[in-house]
Design a protein around this motif. Sequence first.
Motif, short mmCIF file in Angstrom:
data_model
loop_
_atom_site.label_atom_id
_atom_site.label_comp_id
_atom_site.label_asym_id
_atom_site.label_seq_id
_atom_site.Cartn_x
_atom_site.Cartn_y
_atom_site.Cartn_z
N ASP A 82 0.83 -1.22 0.00
CA ASP A 82 0.00 0.00 0.00
C ASP A 82 0.86 1.26 0.00
O ASP A 82 0.39 2.33 0.37
CB ASP A 82 -0.92 0.01 1.23
N GLU A 84 3.13 2.12 2.00
CA GLU A 84 3.17 2.66 3.35
C GLU A 84 4.47 3.43 3.64
O GLU A 84 4.47 4.40 4.38
CB GLU A 84 3.00 1.54 4.37
N GLU A 87 3.92 6.82 2.48
CA GLU A 87 2.94 7.45 3.37
C GLU A 87 3.61 7.92 4.66
O GLU A 87 3.23 8.95 5.23
CB GLU A 87 1.83 6.44 3.71
N ASP A 98 7.40 0.15 0.31
CA ASP A 98 6.32 -0.60 0.96
C ASP A 98 6.35 -0.47 2.49
O ASP A 98 5.46 -0.94 3.17
CB ASP A 98 6.34 -2.06 0.54
N GLY A 99 7.40 0.15 3.03
CA GLY A 99 7.50 0.33 4.47
C GLY A 99 8.13 -0.84 5.20
O GLY A 99 8.31 -0.79 6.41
#
Length: 122
Positions: A82, A84, A87, A98-99
């Motif tokens: 997501d 991330e 984000e 993707d974090g």
Amino acid sequence: PIDRLVCNAAVYQPTLDYPKWTEDDHEQQMQINYLSHFLLTSLIMPKMEGAEDPRCIMVGSVTGNDNTVGGGGVWPVADLKDMEGLELGGKNPVSMIDGYSFNGAKGYKDTKLALMMLSMIL
């Protein structure tokens, strides 16, 4: 007006087991391979208005496409989840789009997948 923009900068560090950070505190592959292209495109696009047949060209890699031997047939597979990591700001200690934890090969593949997505938006 400018009628062509070609984004081709990239760094590839598949065996790196730790992130390298840029002066801006982004993971090196993420900044060079994706964020710099995004920024440059964002700044140049207004200067392309009025051009007869403007084009933005993003140089990708077979490794970003999971439908190819280089992308899907060789671990790790590109997967932005997501997004991330972006984000969360994409800055140290966040090293992947993707974090998740850093992986040099996946980091490169993810940046090329992100470029494909940017190309589709343009």
